[in-house]
Design a protein around this motif. Structure first.
Motif, PDB file in Angstrom:
ATOM      1  N   ALA A  11       0.821  -1.210   0.000  1.00  0.00           N
ATOM      2  CA  ALA A  11       0.000   0.000   0.000  1.00  0.00           C
ATOM      3  C   ALA A  11       0.855   1.261   0.000  1.00  0.00           C
ATOM      4  O   ALA A  11       0.330   2.371   0.118  1.00  0.00           O
ATOM      5  CB  ALA A  11      -0.933  -0.007   1.204  1.00  0.00           C
ATOM      6  N   LYS A  12       2.175   1.104  -0.099  1.00  0.00           N
ATOM      7  CA  LYS A  12       3.060   2.272  -0.173  1.00  0.00           C
ATOM      8  C   LYS A  12       3.331   2.572  -1.643  1.00  0.00           C
ATOM      9  O   LYS A  12       3.545   1.658  -2.439  1.00  0.00           O
ATOM     10  CB  LYS A  12       4.372   1.971   0.558  1.00  0.00           C
ATOM     11  N   SER A  13       3.336   3.853  -2.003  1.00  0.00           N
ATOM     12  CA  SER A  13       3.544   4.228  -3.412  1.00  0.00           C
ATOM     13  C   SER A  13       5.023   4.136  -3.756  1.00  0.00           C
ATOM     14  O   SER A  13       5.678   5.155  -3.951  1.00  0.00           O
ATOM     15  CB  SER A  13       3.055   5.646  -3.646  1.00  0.00           C
ATOM     16  N   ASP A  14       5.543   2.925  -3.843  1.00  0.00           N
ATOM     17  CA  ASP A  14       6.936   2.814  -4.273  1.00  0.00           C
ATOM     18  C   ASP A  14       6.975   2.458  -5.758  1.00  0.00           C
ATOM     19  O   ASP A  14       5.949   2.206  -6.392  1.00  0.00           O
ATOM     20  CB  ASP A  14       7.722   1.838  -3.394  1.00  0.00           C
ATOM     21  N   ALA A  15       8.185   2.445  -6.306  1.00  0.00           N
ATOM     22  CA  ALA A  15       8.312   2.263  -7.756  1.00  0.00           C
ATOM     23  C   ALA A  15       7.817   0.891  -8.188  1.00  0.00           C
ATOM     24  O   ALA A  15       7.236   0.732  -9.266  1.00  0.00           O
ATOM     25  CB  ALA A  15       9.774   2.464  -8.164  1.00  0.00           C
ATOM     26  N   ASP A  16       8.019  -0.114  -7.361  1.00  0.00           N
ATOM     27  CA  ASP A  16       7.558  -1.454  -7.719  1.00  0.00           C
ATOM     28  C   ASP A  16       6.039  -1.476  -7.845  1.00  0.00           C
ATOM     29  O   ASP A  16       5.482  -1.900  -8.858  1.00  0.00           O
ATOM     30  CB  ASP A  16       8.042  -2.452  -6.654  1.00  0.00           C
ATOM     31  N   VAL A  17       5.374  -0.971  -6.797  1.00  0.00           N
ATOM     32  CA  VAL A  17       3.905  -1.051  -6.762  1.00  0.00           C
ATOM     33  C   VAL A  17       3.269  -0.178  -7.848  1.00  0.00           C
ATOM     34  O   VAL A  17       2.343  -0.596  -8.539  1.00  0.00           O
ATOM     35  CB  VAL A  17       3.404  -0.641  -5.357  1.00  0.00           C
ATOM     36  N   CYS A  18       3.775   1.055  -7.996  1.00  0.00           N
ATOM     37  CA  CYS A  18       3.080   2.015  -8.870  1.00  0.00           C
ATOM     38  C   CYS A  18       3.516   1.941 -10.328  1.00  0.00           C
ATOM     39  O   CYS A  18       2.760   2.355 -11.208  1.00  0.00           O
ATOM     40  CB  CYS A  18       3.298   3.434  -8.366  1.00  0.00           C
ATOM     41  N   THR A  19       4.721   1.465 -10.602  1.00  0.00           N
ATOM     42  CA  THR A  19       5.163   1.519 -12.001  1.00  0.00           C
ATOM     43  C   THR A  19       5.723   0.197 -12.532  1.00  0.00           C
ATOM     44  O   THR A  19       5.343  -0.236 -13.612  1.00  0.00           O
ATOM     45  CB  THR A  19       6.216   2.634 -12.210  1.00  0.00           C
ATOM     46  N   VAL A  20       6.605  -0.475 -11.782  1.00  0.00           N
ATOM     47  CA  VAL A  20       7.244  -1.667 -12.358  1.00  0.00           C
ATOM     48  C   VAL A  20       6.228  -2.801 -12.514  1.00  0.00           C
ATOM     49  O   VAL A  20       6.074  -3.366 -13.608  1.00  0.00           O
ATOM     50  CB  VAL A  20       8.452  -2.120 -11.501  1.00  0.00           C
ATOM     51  N   SER A  21       5.505  -3.123 -11.453  1.00  0.00           N
ATOM     52  CA  SER A  21       4.525  -4.214 -11.558  1.00  0.00           C
ATOM     53  C   SER A  21       3.458  -3.927 -12.617  1.00  0.00           C
ATOM     54  O   SER A  21       3.155  -4.809 -13.433  1.00  0.00           O
ATOM     55  CB  SER A  21       3.880  -4.497 -10.199  1.00  0.00           C
ATOM     56  N   PRO A  22       2.864  -2.707 -12.661  1.00  0.00           N
ATOM     57  CA  PRO A  22       1.903  -2.444 -13.734  1.00  0.00           C
ATOM     58  C   PRO A  22       2.532  -2.567 -15.132  1.00  0.00           C
ATOM     59  O   PRO A  22       1.895  -3.049 -16.060  1.00  0.00           O
ATOM     60  CB  PRO A  22       1.444  -1.008 -13.466  1.00  0.00           C
ATOM     61  N   ALA A  23       3.803  -2.141 -15.276  1.00  0.00           N
ATOM     62  CA  ALA A  23       4.451  -2.235 -16.592  1.00  0.00           C
ATOM     63  C   ALA A  23       4.581  -3.695 -17.031  1.00  0.00           C
ATOM     64  O   ALA A  23       4.462  -4.029 -18.211  1.00  0.00           O
ATOM     65  CB  ALA A  23       5.834  -1.574 -16.545  1.00  0.00           C
ATOM     66  N   LEU A  24       4.799  -4.578 -16.069  1.00  0.00           N
ATOM     67  CA  LEU A  24       4.991  -6.000 -16.405  1.00  0.00           C
ATOM     68  C   LEU A  24       3.702  -6.651 -16.903  1.00  0.00           C
ATOM     69  O   LEU A  24       3.735  -7.765 -17.430  1.00  0.00           O
ATOM     70  CB  LEU A  24       5.539  -6.758 -15.191  1.00  0.00           C
ATOM     71  N   TRP A  75      14.433  -8.681 -15.893  1.00  0.00           N
ATOM     72  CA  TRP A  75      15.436  -9.657 -15.472  1.00  0.00           C
ATOM     73  C   TRP A  75      15.837  -9.311 -14.044  1.00  0.00           C
ATOM     74  O   TRP A  75      16.333  -8.206 -13.798  1.00  0.00           O
ATOM     75  CB  TRP A  75      16.686  -9.590 -16.341  1.00  0.00           C
ATOM     76  N   THR A  76      15.637 -10.222 -13.124  1.00  0.00           N
ATOM     77  CA  THR A  76      16.134 -10.006 -11.766  1.00  0.00           C
ATOM     78  C   THR A  76      17.458 -10.754 -11.611  1.00  0.00           C
ATOM     79  O   THR A  76      17.839 -11.555 -12.473  1.00  0.00           O
ATOM     80  CB  THR A  76      15.118 -10.508 -10.719  1.00  0.00           C
ATOM     81  N   ASN A  77      18.147 -10.483 -10.486  1.00  0.00           N
ATOM     82  CA  ASN A  77      19.468 -11.076 -10.255  1.00  0.00           C
ATOM     83  C   ASN A  77      20.383 -10.865 -11.459  1.00  0.00           C
ATOM     84  O   ASN A  77      21.075 -11.775 -11.908  1.00  0.00           O
ATOM     85  CB  ASN A  77      19.347 -12.568  -9.924  1.00  0.00           C
TER      86      ASN A  77
END
Ligand code: SF4
Length: 418
Positions: A115-128, A136-138
């Motif tokens: 529920a925090k507006s971080d880059a993962d929640v607001c942009t990276v996950s939606p982009a995926l 690519w992780t790691n």
């Protein structure tokens, strides 16, 4: 904390430690992108009493109201003639069934319920969710490789799951944070770019800045049960002090602290303090952050050692203004009810709010990036993080990074992707 820089931050400002240089764009250039970034990151705030608030429309979401002890302090600050304001908070759906529960572990921890507006929640996950996007992780970007003439990047050498991989693309956007973006460019030196990629100015890695920041613990008996206390800001001394004509900085309340945070984030002596003593203090405490502008110096810089490790040299330049701000904040907090106010992070140096290592500008001799964050030297290479900041201002930088990233993305869409 998703602040717009103040309008004055885009111009030149004199500090006791030196000059904060002007930006090659104005507040008005970034304002429409600030609007978009605030919507994207679900910012809650109010255009209320902050004397430094730049011209703007309403926030996308209403402010998080001050609770319990913070509401009392805000009222006492107003009685002193100050202008406490609502911090601009990036939170998702507070109070709704699947939203932010305004808990006491927002500071220093990831949000377990996203529920925090971080880059993962607001942009990276939606982009995926788009088929065209792959993450690519790691995967560690070791070097960027250019063509023979050095005017285009053709590939990135990557270590992925321990194996070397080569990724080719028509366009590269580096976004590793100010320290690591500079390090990647320096690691990518070649026969054409002998001092590091896109480094004809010699400025890659230089002018590293990080805010002068001191955490303050205010001991304010009796015990209190305010859960979410990171809502109030004091910007009355952002542009000038009560008795001086130069900027001091920004003060904001912090989330509730505890023994684990204090021992992990405090100076070495903090680890020996018994947990019960911390508990007794924090049950009656309210935590604050005093933050002053760091100033650019070419000697504060990221370099690489002969075996490729990153070395960061940093020395505080604007310490006089910061000490003044900390002393002022301590006096203020005593006036609104604190028995003692202790600096609880004194001497701790970290890389929070890092910026400035690939500054943007219009003159390739005095800047690494153009005003859309494309490198002057390499046509298809952008650096989009806080590396471009010519000055650090004294509010949290994340929204400005996001706004300029949106602006750079629009430019890429209109030029390189056309
Ligand atoms: S950590 Fe707590 S306060 Fe922060 S976003 Fe998540 S639920 Fe909200």
């Amino acid at each position: 904390m998703l602040y717009r820089l103040r309008r004055e931050d885009f111009g030149e400002m004199m500090h006791p430690g030196g000059v904060s240089p002007s930006w090659p764009v104005t507040y008005e250039t970034l304002a429409p992108y600030y609007d978009r970034a605030e919507r994207l990151y679900s910012v809650h705030g109010a255009v209320d009493s902050d004397p430094t608030e730049p011209p703007r429309g309403p926030f996308p979401h209403p402010p998080i109201e001050h609770q319990g002890r913070i509401a009392v302090i805000a009222e006492r600050l107003r009685e002193l003639g100050l202008h406490p304001s609502h911090l601009p908070l990036g939170l998702l759906r507070p109070g709704e069934p699947d939203g932010c529960i305004l808990c006491d572990t927002c500071n220093s921890f990831p949000c377990k319920i996203r529920a925090k507006s971080d880059a993962d929640v607001c942009t990276v996950s939606p982009a995926l969710e788009h088929d065209a996007v792959t993450l690519w992780t790691n995967a560690y970007a070791e070097r960027l490789i250019t063509n023979g003439s050095g005017d285009k990047v053709v590939a990135a050498e990557i270590i992925r799951d321990g194996q070397p991989v080569r990724a080719e693309a028509p366009l590269f956007v580096v976004s590793c944070g100010a320290v690591n973006s500079a390090a990647l460019l320096l690691r990518s030196a070649n026969d054409v770019h002998r001092d590091g990629l896109a480094n004809s100015s010699g400025l890659v890695g230089r002018n590293y800045m990080a805010h002068l920041a001191t955490m303050l613990g205010a001991f304010m008996p009796p015990r209190h049960d305010t859960v979410f206390q990171k809502t109030v800001a004091i910007n009355d001394y952002y542009l000038r002090g009560p008795e001086t004509d130069y900027p001091l900085g920004h003060i904001q309340s912090q989330g509730r602290s505890n023994a684990t945070i204090a021992k992990a984030g405090g100076p070495p002596a903090a680890r020996g303090v018994p947990t019960w003593a911390y508990n007794a203090w924090f049950a009656r405490g309210v935590e604050w952050l005093a933050m002053s502008e760091d100033l650019p110096s070419p000697e504060n810089r990221v370099t690489l050692t002969s075996d490729g490790r990153i070395r960061l040299r940093w020395e505080a330049i604007n310490a006089e203004a910061h000490h003044e701000l900390v002393a002022l904040a301590r006096r203020l907090l005593r006036k609104v009810g604190a028995w003692y106010v202790l600096p609880i992070s004194l001497g701790v140096v970290n890389t929070t709010h890092q910026c400035g290592t690939a500054v943007f500008g219009t003159d390739p001799k005095c800047s690494v990036l153009d005003t859309w964050c494309r490198t002057h030297d390499v046509d298809n290479l952008f650096v989009v993080d806080a590396s471009f900041f010519p000055s650090s201002a004294a509010v949290n930088p994340a929204l400005t990074i996001a706004a300029q990233a949106l602006r750079a993305a629009d430019h890429i869409k209109d030029t390189h992707l056309r």
